[in-house]
Scaffold this motif. Sequence first.
Motif, PDB file in Angstrom:
ATOM      1  N   MET A   1      18.741  22.529  21.565  1.00 18.73           N
ATOM      2  CA  MET A   1      19.849  23.158  22.251  1.00 18.73           C
ATOM      3  C   MET A   1      19.352  24.258  23.177  1.00 18.73           C
ATOM      4  SD  MET A   1      22.819  23.183  19.312  1.00 18.73           S
ATOM      5  CE  MET A   1      23.051  24.885  19.564  1.00 18.73           C
ATOM      6  N   ALA A   2      18.195  24.096  23.712  1.00 17.20           N
ATOM      7  CA  ALA A   2      17.648  25.095  24.624  1.00 17.20           C
ATOM      8  C   ALA A   2      18.276  24.975  26.011  1.00 17.20           C
ATOM      9  CB  ALA A   2      16.145  24.927  24.713  1.00 17.20           C
ATOM     10  N   TRP A   3      18.226  26.030  26.759  1.00 12.95           N
ATOM     11  CA  TRP A   3      18.706  26.089  28.140  1.00 12.95           C
ATOM     12  C   TRP A   3      20.189  25.808  28.267  1.00 12.95           C
ATOM     13  CZ3 TRP A   3      15.138  28.526  30.579  1.00 12.95           C
ATOM     14  CH2 TRP A   3      13.814  28.327  30.250  1.00 12.95           C
ATOM     15  N   GLN A   4      20.979  26.402  27.392  1.00  7.88           N
ATOM     16  CA  GLN A   4      22.415  26.232  27.489  1.00  7.88           C
ATOM     17  C   GLN A   4      23.031  27.341  28.319  1.00  7.88           C
ATOM     18  OE1 GLN A   4      23.954  26.184  23.572  1.00  7.88           O
ATOM     19  NE2 GLN A   4      23.630  24.001  23.336  1.00  7.88           N
ATOM     20  N   ARG A   5      24.210  27.043  28.832  1.00 10.46           N
ATOM     21  CA  ARG A   5      25.007  28.094  29.457  1.00 10.46           C
ATOM     22  C   ARG A   5      25.520  29.013  28.352  1.00 10.46           C
ATOM     23  NH1 ARG A   5      26.269  23.285  31.914  1.00 10.46           N
ATOM     24  NH2 ARG A   5      26.163  23.258  34.165  1.00 10.46           N
ATOM     25  N   LYS A   6      25.742  30.264  28.694  1.00 10.79           N
ATOM     26  CA  LYS A   6      26.177  31.211  27.674  1.00 10.79           C
ATOM     27  C   LYS A   6      27.678  31.151  27.423  1.00 10.79           C
ATOM     28  CE  LYS A   6      22.363  34.378  28.184  1.00 10.79           C
ATOM     29  NZ  LYS A   6      21.949  35.757  28.404  1.00 10.79           N
ATOM     30  N   LEU A   7      28.455  30.720  28.393  1.00 12.51           N
ATOM     31  CA  LEU A   7      29.898  30.517  28.257  1.00 12.51           C
ATOM     32  C   LEU A   7      30.655  31.775  27.826  1.00 12.51           C
ATOM     33  CD1 LEU A   7      29.864  27.020  26.511  1.00 12.51           C
ATOM     34  CD2 LEU A   7      30.204  27.497  28.924  1.00 12.51           C
ATOM     35  N   GLY A   8      30.075  32.931  28.056  1.00 10.05           N
ATOM     36  CA  GLY A   8      30.769  34.180  27.766  1.00 10.05           C
ATOM     37  C   GLY A   8      31.016  34.430  26.293  1.00 10.05           C
ATOM     38  N   ARG A   9      30.185  33.896  25.429  1.00  8.60           N
ATOM     39  CA  ARG A   9      30.385  34.020  23.996  1.00  8.60           C
ATOM     40  C   ARG A   9      29.080  34.421  23.310  1.00  8.60           C
ATOM     41  NH1 ARG A   9      34.964  32.852  24.712  1.00  8.60           N
ATOM     42  NH2 ARG A   9      36.186  30.985  24.786  1.00  8.60           N
ATOM     43  N   PRO A  10      29.168  35.098  22.164  1.00  8.05           N
ATOM     44  CA  PRO A  10      27.961  35.355  21.370  1.00  8.05           C
ATOM     45  C   PRO A  10      27.376  34.018  20.888  1.00  8.05           C
ATOM     46  CG  PRO A  10      29.788  36.673  20.571  1.00  8.05           C
ATOM     47  CD  PRO A  10      30.340  35.750  21.599  1.00  8.05           C
ATOM     48  N   THR A  11      26.108  34.025  20.523  1.00  7.01           N
ATOM     49  CA  THR A  11      25.402  32.795  20.199  1.00  7.01           C
ATOM     50  C   THR A  11      26.073  32.010  19.076  1.00  7.01           C
ATOM     51  OG1 THR A  11      23.346  33.835  20.872  1.00  7.01           O
ATOM     52  CG2 THR A  11      23.170  31.844  19.556  1.00  7.01           C
ATOM     53  N   ASP A  12      26.418  32.670  17.970  1.00  7.67           N
ATOM     54  CA  ASP A  12      26.996  31.947  16.843  1.00  7.67           C
ATOM     55  C   ASP A  12      28.353  31.349  17.189  1.00  7.67           C
ATOM     56  OD1 ASP A  12      28.057  34.482  17.046  1.00  7.67           O
ATOM     57  OD2 ASP A  12      28.205  34.827  14.893  1.00  7.67           O
ATOM     58  N   HIS A  13      29.157  32.080  17.955  1.00  8.79           N
ATOM     59  CA  HIS A  13      30.466  31.569  18.375  1.00  8.79           C
ATOM     60  C   HIS A  13      30.303  30.385  19.327  1.00  8.79           C
ATOM     61  CE1 HIS A  13      34.675  32.602  20.208  1.00  8.79           C
ATOM     62  NE2 HIS A  13      34.620  31.398  19.701  1.00  8.79           N
ATOM     63  N   ARG A  14      29.348  30.489  20.243  1.00  4.33           N
ATOM     64  CA  ARG A  14      29.110  29.420  21.219  1.00  4.33           C
ATOM     65  C   ARG A  14      28.652  28.137  20.526  1.00  4.33           C
ATOM     66  NH1 ARG A  14      25.781  32.019  24.185  1.00  4.33           N
ATOM     67  NH2 ARG A  14      23.872  31.283  23.233  1.00  4.33           N
ATOM     68  N   ILE A  15      27.733  28.258  19.571  1.00  5.48           N
ATOM     69  CA  ILE A  15      27.243  27.075  18.867  1.00  5.48           C
ATOM     70  C   ILE A  15      28.364  26.434  18.053  1.00  5.48           C
ATOM     71  CG2 ILE A  15      25.679  26.312  17.031  1.00  5.48           C
ATOM     72  CD1 ILE A  15      23.681  28.405  18.119  1.00  5.48           C
ATOM     73  N   ALA A  16      29.177  27.247  17.385  1.00  5.84           N
ATOM     74  CA  ALA A  16      30.297  26.708  16.611  1.00  5.84           C
ATOM     75  C   ALA A  16      31.306  26.013  17.522  1.00  5.84           C
ATOM     76  CB  ALA A  16      30.970  27.826  15.831  1.00  5.84           C
ATOM     77  N   MET A  17      31.580  26.612  18.675  1.00  9.45           N
ATOM     78  CA  MET A  17      32.528  26.019  19.617  1.00  9.45           C
ATOM     79  C   MET A  17      32.013  24.673  20.134  1.00  9.45           C
ATOM     80  SD  MET A  17      33.872  27.496  23.254  1.00  9.45           S
ATOM     81  CE  MET A  17      32.239  27.427  23.945  1.00  9.45           C
ATOM     82  N   LEU A  18      30.724  24.601  20.466  1.00 10.38           N
ATOM     83  CA  LEU A  18      30.164  23.351  20.970  1.00 10.38           C
ATOM     84  C   LEU A  18      30.111  22.278  19.885  1.00 10.38           C
ATOM     85  CD1 LEU A  18      27.344  24.718  23.277  1.00 10.38           C
ATOM     86  CD2 LEU A  18      29.459  23.603  23.974  1.00 10.38           C
ATOM     87  N   ARG A  19      29.826  22.667  18.663  1.00 12.38           N
ATOM     88  CA  ARG A  19      29.846  21.701  17.559  1.00 12.38           C
ATOM     89  C   ARG A  19      31.243  21.125  17.381  1.00 12.38           C
ATOM     90  NH1 ARG A  19      27.302  23.903  12.173  1.00 12.38           N
ATOM     91  NH2 ARG A  19      27.675  21.739  11.605  1.00 12.38           N
ATOM     92  N   ASN A  20      32.258  21.986  17.456  1.00 11.19           N
ATOM     93  CA  ASN A  20      33.637  21.521  17.320  1.00 11.19           C
ATOM     94  C   ASN A  20      34.044  20.640  18.495  1.00 11.19           C
ATOM     95  OD1 ASN A  20      34.271  22.695  14.845  1.00 11.19           O
ATOM     96  ND2 ASN A  20      34.714  24.665  15.801  1.00 11.19           N
ATOM     97  N   LEU A  21      33.628  20.998  19.707  1.00 11.11           N
ATOM     98  CA  LEU A  21      33.952  20.186  20.871  1.00 11.11           C
ATOM     99  C   LEU A  21      33.304  18.804  20.785  1.00 11.11           C
ATOM    100  CD1 LEU A  21      33.745  22.713  23.853  1.00 11.11           C
ATOM    101  CD2 LEU A  21      35.724  21.353  23.212  1.00 11.11           C
ATOM    102  N   VAL A  22      32.046  18.757  20.390  1.00 12.75           N
ATOM    103  CA  VAL A  22      31.360  17.471  20.273  1.00 12.75           C
ATOM    104  C   VAL A  22      32.007  16.620  19.183  1.00 12.75           C
ATOM    105  CG1 VAL A  22      29.180  16.375  19.622  1.00 12.75           C
ATOM    106  CG2 VAL A  22      29.184  18.279  21.211  1.00 12.75           C
ATOM    107  N   THR A  23      32.337  17.234  18.051  1.00 11.13           N
ATOM    108  CA  THR A  23      32.979  16.498  16.963  1.00 11.13           C
ATOM    109  C   THR A  23      34.330  15.942  17.404  1.00 11.13           C
ATOM    110  OG1 THR A  23      31.864  17.888  15.335  1.00 11.13           O
ATOM    111  CG2 THR A  23      33.777  16.646  14.576  1.00 11.13           C
ATOM    112  N   SER A  24      35.136  16.758  18.072  1.00  5.82           N
ATOM    113  CA  SER A  24      36.439  16.301  18.549  1.00  5.82           C
ATOM    114  C   SER A  24      36.295  15.204  19.593  1.00  5.82           C
ATOM    115  CB  SER A  24      37.226  17.466  19.146  1.00  5.82           C
ATOM    116  OG  SER A  24      37.514  18.419  18.173  1.00  5.82           O
ATOM    117  N   PHE A  25      35.310  15.361  20.471  1.00  7.41           N
ATOM    118  CA  PHE A  25      35.090  14.362  21.506  1.00  7.41           C
ATOM    119  C   PHE A  25      34.688  13.014  20.901  1.00  7.41           C
ATOM    120  CE2 PHE A  25      31.922  12.402  24.443  1.00  7.41           C
ATOM    121  CZ  PHE A  25      32.845  11.914  25.343  1.00  7.41           C
TER     122      PHE A  25
END
Length: 113
Positions: A1-25
Amino acid sequence: MAWQRKLGRPTDHRIAMLRNLVTSFLKHGKIVTTVTRAKETKSLAEKMITLAKRGDLHARRQVYAFVTEESVVAELFETLGPKYADRNGGYTRLLRMGPRRGDGAEMAILMLV
């Protein structure tokens, strides 16, 4: 998961959000979100589908480490992996919808091909 956009979120929140988005997708086959989130979700979802194409135990454990629902992992390995077995990448499509009414953020639909 290197070289990601920061998306205006702290690291733990961003990773959790992306995990949820991928799972939903992967669960629904289509999501509506902002363009930048969709681009990040697209790259991670394509990596999950590529792992599902391999189909071995190590790939399944790698997907389990990222995707949050067991039923989604089972569906990924049983249906999506074999479906895209002869395709070399490009499993997703990103369609831009235009600005969101509330804040003007560019919206997009991310779907499986």
